[in-house]
Design a protein around this motif. Sequence first.
Motif, PDB file in Angstrom:
ATOM      1  N   ASP A   1      15.458   3.351  -8.516  1.00  0.00           N
ATOM      2  CA  ASP A   1      15.850   2.020  -8.265  1.00  0.00           C
ATOM      3  C   ASP A   1      15.878   1.180  -9.798  1.00  0.00           C
ATOM      4  OD1 ASP A   1      15.059  -0.785  -7.937  1.00  0.00           O
ATOM      5  OD2 ASP A   1      13.714  -0.391  -6.620  1.00  0.00           O
ATOM      6  N   SER A   2      16.972   0.007 -10.111  1.00  0.00           N
ATOM      7  CA  SER A   2      17.506  -0.189 -11.465  1.00  0.00           C
ATOM      8  C   SER A   2      16.501  -1.172 -11.959  1.00  0.00           C
ATOM      9  CB  SER A   2      18.913  -0.666 -11.567  1.00  0.00           C
ATOM     10  OG  SER A   2      18.432  -1.821 -10.490  1.00  0.00           O
ATOM     11  N   SER A   3      15.689  -1.671 -11.182  1.00  0.00           N
ATOM     12  CA  SER A   3      14.196  -2.395 -11.125  1.00  0.00           C
ATOM     13  C   SER A   3      13.252  -1.373 -12.862  1.00  0.00           C
ATOM     14  CB  SER A   3      13.660  -3.035 -10.202  1.00  0.00           C
ATOM     15  OG  SER A   3      12.361  -2.780  -9.945  1.00  0.00           O
ATOM     16  N   GLU A   4      13.234  -0.314 -12.494  1.00  0.00           N
ATOM     17  CA  GLU A   4      12.586   0.030 -13.451  1.00  0.00           C
ATOM     18  C   GLU A   4      12.839   0.262 -14.533  1.00  0.00           C
ATOM     19  OE1 GLU A   4      11.518   3.775 -12.330  1.00  0.00           O
ATOM     20  OE2 GLU A   4      11.456   3.547  -9.886  1.00  0.00           O
ATOM     21  N   LEU A   5      14.357  -0.337 -14.908  1.00  0.00           N
ATOM     22  CA  LEU A   5      14.892  -0.590 -16.516  1.00  0.00           C
ATOM     23  C   LEU A   5      15.124  -1.871 -16.707  1.00  0.00           C
ATOM     24  CD1 LEU A   5      18.162   1.395 -16.043  1.00  0.00           C
ATOM     25  CD2 LEU A   5      15.899   2.382 -16.920  1.00  0.00           C
ATOM     26  N   HIS A   6      14.245  -2.473 -16.020  1.00  0.00           N
ATOM     27  CA  HIS A   6      14.147  -3.771 -16.006  1.00  0.00           C
ATOM     28  C   HIS A   6      12.987  -4.551 -17.279  1.00  0.00           C
ATOM     29  CE1 HIS A   6      16.535  -5.984 -11.971  1.00  0.00           C
ATOM     30  NE2 HIS A   6      17.205  -4.834 -12.843  1.00  0.00           N
ATOM     31  N   ASN A   7      13.308  -5.218 -18.313  1.00  0.00           N
ATOM     32  CA  ASN A   7      12.774  -6.344 -19.276  1.00  0.00           C
ATOM     33  C   ASN A   7      12.345  -5.176 -19.944  1.00  0.00           C
ATOM     34  OD1 ASN A   7      12.489  -8.739 -18.145  1.00  0.00           O
ATOM     35  ND2 ASN A   7      11.318  -8.075 -16.240  1.00  0.00           N
ATOM     36  N   ILE A   8      12.163  -4.144 -19.878  1.00  0.00           N
ATOM     37  CA  ILE A   8      11.987  -2.960 -21.916  1.00  0.00           C
ATOM     38  C   ILE A   8      12.803  -3.067 -22.917  1.00  0.00           C
ATOM     39  CG2 ILE A   8      12.028  -0.452 -22.464  1.00  0.00           C
ATOM     40  CD1 ILE A   8      11.976   0.379 -18.751  1.00  0.00           C
ATOM     41  N   PRO A   9      13.093  -3.076 -23.560  1.00  0.00           N
ATOM     42  CA  PRO A   9      13.436  -4.184 -25.137  1.00  0.00           C
ATOM     43  C   PRO A   9      14.147  -2.503 -25.586  1.00  0.00           C
ATOM     44  CG  PRO A   9      11.446  -5.077 -25.027  1.00  0.00           C
ATOM     45  CD  PRO A   9      11.624  -4.151 -24.391  1.00  0.00           C
ATOM     46  N   HIS A  10      15.755  -2.874 -25.979  1.00  0.00           N
ATOM     47  CA  HIS A  10      16.247  -0.768 -26.612  1.00  0.00           C
ATOM     48  C   HIS A  10      17.194  -2.251 -27.717  1.00  0.00           C
ATOM     49  CE1 HIS A  10      17.791  -2.384 -22.395  1.00  0.00           C
ATOM     50  NE2 HIS A  10      19.171  -1.934 -22.536  1.00  0.00           N
ATOM     51  N   ILE A  11      17.898  -1.317 -28.285  1.00  0.00           N
ATOM     52  CA  ILE A  11      19.494  -2.027 -28.561  1.00  0.00           C
ATOM     53  C   ILE A  11      20.881  -1.617 -27.594  1.00  0.00           C
ATOM     54  CG2 ILE A  11      20.609  -1.390 -30.435  1.00  0.00           C
ATOM     55  CD1 ILE A  11      17.917  -2.351 -31.105  1.00  0.00           C
ATOM     56  N   VAL A  12      21.298  -2.216 -28.161  1.00  0.00           N
ATOM     57  CA  VAL A  12      22.793  -2.805 -27.366  1.00  0.00           C
ATOM     58  C   VAL A  12      23.467  -2.574 -28.051  1.00  0.00           C
ATOM     59  CG1 VAL A  12      21.539  -3.345 -24.517  1.00  0.00           C
ATOM     60  CG2 VAL A  12      22.858  -5.508 -26.538  1.00  0.00           C
ATOM     61  N   ALA A  13      24.915  -2.035 -28.466  1.00  0.00           N
ATOM     62  CA  ALA A  13      25.680  -1.590 -28.657  1.00  0.00           C
ATOM     63  C   ALA A  13      27.092  -2.468 -28.272  1.00  0.00           C
ATOM     64  CB  ALA A  13      26.496  -0.691 -29.296  1.00  0.00           C
TER      65      ALA A  13
ATOM     66  N   MET B   1      27.229   6.161 -18.490  1.00  0.00           N
ATOM     67  CA  MET B   1      26.404   4.801 -19.182  1.00  0.00           C
ATOM     68  C   MET B   1      25.386   4.822 -18.950  1.00  0.00           C
ATOM     69  SD  MET B   1      29.971   2.474 -19.910  1.00  0.00           S
ATOM     70  CE  MET B   1      29.467   1.322 -20.133  1.00  0.00           C
ATOM     71  N   LEU B   2      25.136   4.999 -17.663  1.00  0.00           N
ATOM     72  CA  LEU B   2      24.167   4.315 -16.762  1.00  0.00           C
ATOM     73  C   LEU B   2      22.663   5.506 -17.341  1.00  0.00           C
ATOM     74  CD1 LEU B   2      22.179   2.323 -15.176  1.00  0.00           C
ATOM     75  CD2 LEU B   2      23.200   3.790 -13.257  1.00  0.00           C
TER      76      LEU B   2
ATOM     77  N   PRO C   1      13.966   9.887 -18.345  1.00  0.00           N
ATOM     78  CA  PRO C   1      14.667  10.878 -18.989  1.00  0.00           C
ATOM     79  C   PRO C   1      15.420  11.166 -18.032  1.00  0.00           C
ATOM     80  CG  PRO C   1      12.235  10.836 -17.774  1.00  0.00           C
ATOM     81  CD  PRO C   1      12.177  10.066 -18.452  1.00  0.00           C
ATOM     82  N   SER C   2      15.765  10.376 -17.305  1.00  0.00           N
ATOM     83  CA  SER C   2      16.858  10.130 -16.196  1.00  0.00           C
ATOM     84  C   SER C   2      17.130   9.059 -15.413  1.00  0.00           C
ATOM     85  CB  SER C   2      16.639  12.003 -15.115  1.00  0.00           C
ATOM     86  OG  SER C   2      15.847  10.840 -14.215  1.00  0.00           O
ATOM     87  N   ILE C   3      18.576   8.739 -14.645  1.00  0.00           N
ATOM     88  CA  ILE C   3      18.236   7.395 -13.954  1.00  0.00           C
ATOM     89  C   ILE C   3      17.596   7.090 -12.893  1.00  0.00           C
ATOM     90  CG2 ILE C   3      20.244   6.339 -13.426  1.00  0.00           C
ATOM     91  CD1 ILE C   3      22.152   8.536 -13.992  1.00  0.00           C
ATOM     92  N   PRO C   4      16.814   5.978 -12.705  1.00  0.00           N
ATOM     93  CA  PRO C   4      15.366   6.201 -11.733  1.00  0.00           C
ATOM     94  C   PRO C   4      16.393   5.809 -10.336  1.00  0.00           C
ATOM     95  CG  PRO C   4      16.067   4.323 -13.582  1.00  0.00           C
ATOM     96  CD  PRO C   4      16.786   5.035 -14.271  1.00  0.00           C
TER      97      PRO C   4
END
Length: 158
Positions: A98-110, A82-83, A93-96
């Motif tokens: 630091d999870s903060s690298e995923l912050h504030n990036i718009p994407h779609i959630v189901a 899931m991550l 391209p892969s799990i970073p």
Amino acid sequence: MGNLSDNDIDQAAEPYNLEPLPKGRYLAKLVDSELKINSKNTGLVLRGVWEVLDSEFAKRKLFSNFNVKHTDKKAERIGLGMLSSCSKACGKPSIPDDSSELHNIPHIVAVKVVDGQGRYGAKNEITGFYPAKANAAPPLAEDDVPFVKFPAGENVFD
């Protein structure tokens, strides 16, 4: 008894709706994440908070946890899958590291609605992540399970 006389009812904030969002796909961004030991002390969970960015549900929060380390390797595999899906939806391209690298990036959630149990009411569950590009997310099927599908009756955490 609490004294509320200093509050101006006319200036009060809009009432907050705690009902779950309807099943669907929403443009959102991860706004907070935290790595914690899980409640049974059997692993580490990454707790994420998403904010919906569009529709009448803008600014509503969604929550999801990822098992990133677990004594049950199947639970760990699902959590990391899931991550990984979330990371790819955010353009990584892969799990970073630091999870903060995923912050504030718009994407779609189901999102789906899960029935309440006991004293708890119904809640939302994030079931998939997709890039925020036009037509990037496939249509939502009634039995949409974008990760690992297990035979009926199989408990993935046993």
